[in-house]
Design an enzyme around this catalytic site. Sequence first.
Site, mmCIF file in Angstrom:
data_model
loop_
_atom_site.group_PDB
_atom_site.id
_atom_site.type_symbol
_atom_site.label_atom_id
_atom_site.label_comp_id
_atom_site.label_asym_id
_atom_site.label_seq_id
_atom_site.Cartn_x
_atom_site.Cartn_y
_atom_site.Cartn_z
ATOM 1 N N GLU A 1 42.465 -9.740 44.894
ATOM 2 C CA GLU A 1 43.524 -9.188 44.049
ATOM 3 C C GLU A 1 44.747 -8.906 44.920
ATOM 4 O O GLU A 1 44.591 -8.485 46.065
ATOM 5 C CB GLU A 1 43.028 -7.874 43.439
ATOM 6 C CG GLU A 1 43.522 -7.662 42.030
ATOM 7 C CD GLU A 1 43.190 -6.255 41.553
ATOM 8 O OE1 GLU A 1 44.068 -5.637 40.943
ATOM 9 O OE2 GLU A 1 42.063 -5.818 41.827
ATOM 10 N N PHE B 1 55.419 -28.295 44.078
ATOM 11 C CA PHE B 1 54.606 -27.556 43.118
ATOM 12 C C PHE B 1 55.437 -26.385 42.596
ATOM 13 O O PHE B 1 56.601 -26.206 42.980
ATOM 14 C CB PHE B 1 53.304 -27.071 43.780
ATOM 15 C CG PHE B 1 53.518 -26.035 44.861
ATOM 16 C CD1 PHE B 1 53.870 -26.400 46.147
ATOM 17 C CD2 PHE B 1 53.393 -24.669 44.574
ATOM 18 C CE1 PHE B 1 54.088 -25.450 47.137
ATOM 19 C CE2 PHE B 1 53.591 -23.707 45.558
ATOM 20 C CZ PHE B 1 53.948 -24.104 46.849
ATOM 21 N N ARG C 1 58.762 -21.608 53.464
ATOM 22 C CA ARG C 1 57.450 -21.797 54.100
ATOM 23 C C ARG C 1 57.594 -22.534 55.421
ATOM 24 O O ARG C 1 56.932 -22.188 56.403
ATOM 25 C CB ARG C 1 56.527 -22.581 53.134
ATOM 26 C CG ARG C 1 55.128 -22.790 53.637
ATOM 27 C CD ARG C 1 54.175 -23.192 52.516
ATOM 28 N NE ARG C 1 54.140 -22.170 51.496
ATOM 29 C CZ ARG C 1 54.761 -22.292 50.313
ATOM 30 N NH1 ARG C 1 55.386 -23.404 49.986
ATOM 31 N NH2 ARG C 1 54.744 -21.299 49.457
ATOM 32 N N ASP D 1 52.060 -15.380 51.325
ATOM 33 C CA ASP D 1 52.424 -14.860 50.011
ATOM 34 C C ASP D 1 53.890 -15.186 49.810
ATOM 35 O O ASP D 1 54.733 -14.908 50.675
ATOM 36 C CB ASP D 1 52.171 -13.362 49.884
ATOM 37 C CG ASP D 1 52.122 -12.972 48.409
ATOM 38 O OD1 ASP D 1 51.192 -13.424 47.716
ATOM 39 O OD2 ASP D 1 53.026 -12.255 47.930
HETATM 40 P P1 ITT Z 1 47.232 -18.215 47.164
HETATM 41 O O1 ITT Z 1 47.520 -16.749 46.935
HETATM 42 O O2 ITT Z 1 45.784 -18.555 46.987
HETATM 43 O O3 ITT Z 1 47.797 -18.714 48.461
HETATM 44 P P2 ITT Z 1 49.056 -18.558 44.937
HETATM 45 O O4 ITT Z 1 49.689 -19.755 44.275
HETATM 46 O O5 ITT Z 1 48.417 -17.544 44.027
HETATM 47 O O6 ITT Z 1 48.000 -19.076 46.027
HETATM 48 P P3 ITT Z 1 51.085 -16.641 45.676
HETATM 49 O O7 ITT Z 1 50.388 -15.474 45.089
HETATM 50 O O8 ITT Z 1 51.739 -16.501 47.017
HETATM 51 O O9 ITT Z 1 50.121 -17.883 45.854
HETATM 52 O O10 ITT Z 1 52.154 -17.132 44.615
HETATM 53 C C1 ITT Z 1 53.118 -18.053 44.984
HETATM 54 C C2 ITT Z 1 53.781 -18.620 43.743
HETATM 55 O O11 ITT Z 1 55.196 -18.653 43.960
HETATM 56 C C3 ITT Z 1 53.353 -20.059 43.522
HETATM 57 O O12 ITT Z 1 52.209 -20.140 42.684
HETATM 58 C C4 ITT Z 1 54.596 -20.667 42.901
HETATM 59 O O13 ITT Z 1 54.637 -20.366 41.537
HETATM 60 C C5 ITT Z 1 55.731 -19.894 43.606
HETATM 61 N N1 ITT Z 1 56.123 -20.593 44.844
HETATM 62 C C6 ITT Z 1 55.946 -20.166 46.132
HETATM 63 N N2 ITT Z 1 56.379 -21.078 47.012
HETATM 64 C C7 ITT Z 1 56.847 -22.104 46.281
HETATM 65 C C8 ITT Z 1 57.407 -23.345 46.620
HETATM 66 O O14 ITT Z 1 57.514 -23.748 47.876
HETATM 67 N N3 ITT Z 1 57.777 -24.146 45.628
HETATM 68 C C9 ITT Z 1 57.633 -23.776 44.344
HETATM 69 N N4 ITT Z 1 57.100 -22.635 43.933
HETATM 70 C C10 ITT Z 1 56.691 -21.788 44.896
#
Ligand code: ITT
Length: 200
Positions: free
Chosen positions: A44, A154, A183, A73
């Site tokens: 969480e 993505f 990133r 994150d």
């Molecule tokens: P993990 O926690 O398992 O790593 P997650 O997708 O849940 O995977 P986060 O909680 O960090 O990860 O949420 C990040 C979100 O922010 C991601 O799902 C996208 O919607 C957005 N995001 C982050 N970086 C991005 C990128 O490079 N391009 C597009 N959207 C991004």
Amino acid sequence: MITLYSATSNPGKLREFQMAGRDFSHSGMDFDIRPMPVKIPPPEETGDTFAANAIEKALAYSKHVSGYLFADDSGLEVDSLGGAPGVHSARFAGEHSTDAQNNALLLDRLRGVENRTARFVCAIALVREGELTRTFRGVVEGEILDQARGATGFGYDPLFYHPPFGCTFGEATLEQKMLVSHRGQALEQMFIYLRNIVSI
Ligand code: ITT
């Protein structure tokens, strides 16, 4: 060679981590970035900052591997939405929402809104044997378009227009995106940090 486990359930992030690891390996140190060897239910995320959540994730996942591990994150901050979706980016449209649902909600919230400035933020927490080593942060500025363009990457990439590129992150190649992205910046700082401490 440094082996690093990446604590993520997001295949889009993992692709970017592994690509950055391969690219940075040309600068004198090899990085072997591995997915988690066992499937772990994502912890969480209770923090209200990217860094707090990255630390929380890294410490939770690190119980399952030894050596170095990092968690990312990240999210999108939209100025006219007061910084939303921010740390809630992955679940903007609801607990198990898809990228398409999140993008649709974002377009909906910004319908008729003139100020479209936004940024992607990434915090990476690096841990070793369950202890926090350091955090790293990257930010990239852009604007939210009123319709999706491109299918690379993505998440919000097809809506995120990066003015120096003249296109969205969904239209840029992954290599181009990583050169400037939140990133890419955070990963580069982590690789430089590791190269320096390992070569001492
Ligand atoms: P993990 O926690 O398992 O790593 P997650 O997708 O849940 O995977 P986060 O909680 O960090 O990860 O949420 C990040 C979100 O922010 C991601 O799902 C996208 O919607 C957005 N995001 C982050 N970086 C991005 C990128 O490079 N391009 C597009 N959207 C991004």
